[in-house]
Design a protein around this motif. Structure first.
Motif, PDB file in Angstrom:
ATOM      1  N   GLY A 289      -7.632  29.301  12.876  1.00 47.93           N
ATOM      2  CA  GLY A 289      -6.506  28.715  13.572  1.00 47.93           C
ATOM      3  C   GLY A 289      -6.205  27.320  13.045  1.00 47.93           C
ATOM      4  O   GLY A 289      -7.092  26.645  12.509  1.00 47.93           O
ATOM      5  N   VAL A 290      -4.966  26.905  13.175  1.00 49.28           N
ATOM      6  CA  VAL A 290      -4.532  25.609  12.641  1.00 49.28           C
ATOM      7  C   VAL A 290      -4.045  24.733  13.796  1.00 49.28           C
ATOM      8  O   VAL A 290      -3.093  25.082  14.496  1.00 49.28           O
ATOM      9  N   PRO A 291      -4.695  23.570  14.001  1.00 48.67           N
ATOM     10  CA  PRO A 291      -4.252  22.680  15.078  1.00 48.67           C
ATOM     11  C   PRO A 291      -2.995  21.920  14.690  1.00 48.67           C
ATOM     12  O   PRO A 291      -2.784  21.577  13.529  1.00 48.67           O
ATOM     13  N   SER A 292      -2.150  21.667  15.673  1.00 44.67           N
ATOM     14  CA  SER A 292      -0.943  20.883  15.469  1.00 44.67           C
ATOM     15  C   SER A 292      -0.685  20.081  16.730  1.00 44.67           C
ATOM     16  O   SER A 292      -1.219  20.400  17.805  1.00 44.67           O
ATOM     17  N   GLN A 293       0.094  19.033  16.597  1.00 41.61           N
ATOM     18  CA  GLN A 293       0.370  18.185  17.749  1.00 41.61           C
ATOM     19  C   GLN A 293       1.868  17.956  17.921  1.00 41.61           C
ATOM     20  O   GLN A 293       2.609  17.815  16.953  1.00 41.61           O
ATOM     21  N   PHE A 294       2.268  17.953  19.174  1.00 39.54           N
ATOM     22  CA  PHE A 294       3.599  17.540  19.577  1.00 39.54           C
ATOM     23  C   PHE A 294       3.420  16.419  20.592  1.00 39.54           C
ATOM     24  O   PHE A 294       2.286  16.069  20.944  1.00 39.54           O
ATOM     25  N   ALA A 295       4.501  15.848  21.061  1.00 33.66           N
ATOM     26  CA  ALA A 295       4.368  14.759  22.018  1.00 33.66           C
ATOM     27  C   ALA A 295       5.539  14.745  22.978  1.00 33.66           C
ATOM     28  O   ALA A 295       6.650  15.188  22.648  1.00 33.66           O
ATOM     29  N   VAL A 296       5.278  14.224  24.172  1.00 35.82           N
ATOM     30  CA  VAL A 296       6.341  13.947  25.127  1.00 35.82           C
ATOM     31  C   VAL A 296       6.360  12.445  25.384  1.00 35.82           C
ATOM     32  O   VAL A 296       5.316  11.794  25.423  1.00 35.82           O
ATOM     33  N   ASN A 297       7.538  11.906  25.544  1.00 38.51           N
ATOM     34  CA  ASN A 297       7.732  10.466  25.746  1.00 38.51           C
ATOM     35  C   ASN A 297       8.308  10.180  27.123  1.00 38.51           C
ATOM     36  O   ASN A 297       9.089  10.969  27.663  1.00 38.51           O
ATOM     37  N   TYR A 298       7.937   9.018  27.646  1.00 41.50           N
ATOM     38  CA  TYR A 298       8.562   8.483  28.851  1.00 41.50           C
ATOM     39  C   TYR A 298       9.504   7.374  28.416  1.00 41.50           C
ATOM     40  O   TYR A 298       9.093   6.403  27.768  1.00 41.50           O
ATOM     41  N   SER A 299      10.782   7.521  28.732  1.00 42.69           N
ATOM     42  CA  SER A 299      11.781   6.541  28.331  1.00 42.69           C
ATOM     43  C   SER A 299      12.362   5.909  29.582  1.00 42.69           C
ATOM     44  O   SER A 299      13.122   6.520  30.321  1.00 42.69           O
ATOM     45  N   GLY A 300      11.970   4.656  29.830  1.00 45.08           N
ATOM     46  CA  GLY A 300      12.451   3.952  31.006  1.00 45.08           C
ATOM     47  C   GLY A 300      12.470   2.464  30.754  1.00 45.08           C
ATOM     48  O   GLY A 300      12.204   2.009  29.643  1.00 45.08           O
ATOM     49  N   PRO A 301      12.778   1.680  31.768  1.00 43.73           N
ATOM     50  CA  PRO A 301      12.832   0.229  31.585  1.00 43.73           C
ATOM     51  C   PRO A 301      11.479  -0.391  31.297  1.00 43.73           C
ATOM     52  O   PRO A 301      11.388  -1.515  30.809  1.00 43.73           O
ATOM     53  N   SER A 302      10.390   0.325  31.601  1.00 45.48           N
ATOM     54  CA  SER A 302       9.047  -0.180  31.349  1.00 45.48           C
ATOM     55  C   SER A 302       8.141   1.018  31.100  1.00 45.48           C
ATOM     56  O   SER A 302       8.588   2.175  31.107  1.00 45.48           O
ATOM     57  N   ASN A 303       6.878   0.777  30.880  1.00 43.81           N
ATOM     58  CA  ASN A 303       5.928   1.876  30.706  1.00 43.81           C
ATOM     59  C   ASN A 303       5.803   2.653  32.015  1.00 43.81           C
ATOM     60  O   ASN A 303       6.251   2.208  33.079  1.00 43.81           O
TER      61      ASN A 303
END
Length: 320
Positions: free
Chosen positions: A66-80
Motif C-alpha cells: 500500500g502507498v500512503p498519501s496525505q490530504f489536508a483540511v484548513n480552517y479559514s477564519g479571522p484567527s486560528n
C-alpha cells in the motif's frame, strides 16, 4: 451650478459603490469574516473542473504494502481555530456523475476495498490545518478503470463548510516500474505518404496500462494518447493510434498493440516487428538512463503494413 454638479456626481459615485458592495458581498471588517473549513489544495495542481467540482490527479507506484498519501483540511477564519474542530469525512459519488456529465468523461468511484480513509480528523485549537492520512492499495487496483476518490467534508463541529472546496475529486492512478517520462528517438517510414516523417526526439509520458504495460501519451500538443509525427515538417500525429508496449519479467517486449483497439475505429492496429531487439538493452526500469529498443508496425487496413517504426526509448524520470 458647479456645486449641484459635484453633489450629483458624488451621489452617483456612492450609489455605484453601494451596488458594488452589494454585488460582490465585500467584507469590510475582517474580524467578522465567516469561519470556513475546506480542503487544502495548495500543493496540488488541478487537472480539470466541471459540474461544480475541481479534479486533482495523483499517481503512485504499484506496491503490495500500500502507498500512503496525505490530504489536508484548513480552517479559514479571522484567527486560528478557537477550539478543537471535528471534521467528519465521507465520499460523494454524485460528484463524479456531475463531473462526468459536464466533461464527457467516464471516471468511476474508487472501491472502498482499495483505500483506507479516516472517518474524521481534528483541527486542534490554535491551529489552522489537520492532515488526512489515506493509504491506497495500488496492487489491488483494476488498471482498466479510471478511479476517482470524491472526498467530502460531511459535517464540522464548528464553522461553515466551504461551498467551493467542501468536496474535491482526486483521480488516482497506479504506476508500474516502467511508468514515467521517456525520450523516443529513431526512424519511421510511412509507405503511403512520403511527407509524413518521424518526430524525434520527443518526450512522452508513458502511462501504466497494466502491471507490465505502458502507453505513449503526448502531454504537450494534443494532450492525449497519440504517436507524434511531422507532416510536411509541421507537428502532427497519427489519430486514434498509440503504441502499448508490454514487457515480461526479463524486460523483453512481448507485444505492441494500439491503445484504441485492434483495430481502432479508423482501422489502425499495431504489431511487433520480430526482427527488432524488442527489449530493455541497458539499465534498470525506473532508473534514469534505462533504455529499451523496439521495432513495430502501424497496420492499416487489416494486416497491411502502413508504417514501420524503429525506435530507442530512454527513461528520464517519473511523471507527475
Amino acid at each position: 451650478m458647479k456645486k449641484y454638479i459635484s453633489l450629483a456626481i458624488l451621489s452617483v459615485s456612492l450609489l455605484g459603490l453601494s451596488s458594488c458592495l452589494k454585488n460582490k458581498n465585500l467584507v469590510l471588517d475582517p474580524d467578522k469574516s465567516p469561519s470556513v473549513v475546506e480542503f487544502s489544495t495548495i500543493t496540488d495542481n488541478p487537472s480539470g473542473s466541471g459540474g461544480g467540482y475541481t479534479l486533482y490527479a495523483r499517481a503512485f507506484d504499484i506496491d503490495p504494502a500500500g502507498v500512503p498519501s496525505q490530504f489536508a483540511v484548513n480552517y479559514s477564519g479571522p484567527s486560528n481555530a478557537p477550539s478543537d474542530i471535528t471534521v467528519n469525512l465521507d465520499v460523494d459519488p454524485a460528484a463524479i456523475d456531475a463531473y462526468n456529465d459536464a466533461n464527457g468523461t467516464s471516471y468511476s468511484l474508487m472501491p472502498a476495498s482499495v483505500y483506507t480513509l479516516p472517518s474524521s480528523v481534528t483541527i486542534k485549537s490554535g491551529e489552522r490545518k489537520a492532515v488526512i492520512d489515506v493509504t491506497f492499495k495500488t496492487a489491488n487496483f483494476d488498471l482498466n478503470e479510471s478511479y476517482i476518490l470524491p472526498l467530502r467534508i460531511a459535517s464540522v463541529s464548528s464553522g461553515n463548510i466551504s461551498s467551493n472546496y467542501g468536496t474535491i475529486l482526486v483521480a488516482v492512478n497506479a504506476k508500474n516500474k516502467y511508468d514515467g517520462i521517456w525520450t523516443s528517438t529513431g526512424t519511421m517510414v510511412d509507405n503511403t505518404t512520403a511527407s509524413l516523417t518521424g518526430f524525434y526526439p520527443y518526450d512522452y509520458q508513458m502511462i501504466t496500462q497494466s502491471a507490465t504495460a505502458i502507453a505513449a501519451f503526448d502531454p504537450v500538443y494534443f494532450g492525449t494518447y497519440i504517436h507524434m509525427i511531422k507532416s510536411g515538417g509541421n507537428v502532427s500525429g497519427y489519430g486514434s493510434f498509440s503504441p502499448v508496449f508490454t514487457f515480461d519479467d526479463s524486460g523483453k517486449i512481448t507485444s505492441v498493440v494500439n491503445i484504441y483497439g485492434q483495430p481502432a475505429g479508423n482501422g489502425r492496429s499495431a504489431a511487433i516487428d520480430p526482427t527488432g531487439e524488442n527489449k530493455i538493452t541497458s539499465g534498470t526500469p525506473g532508473t534514469p538512463g534505462c533504455v529499451f529498443k523496439v521495432k513495430y508496425f502501424l497496420l492499416q487496413p487489416g494486416t497491411t503494413i502502413r508504417t514501420t517504426f524503429n525506435e530507442t526509448w530512454t527513461y528520464q524520470g517519473p511523471r507527475d
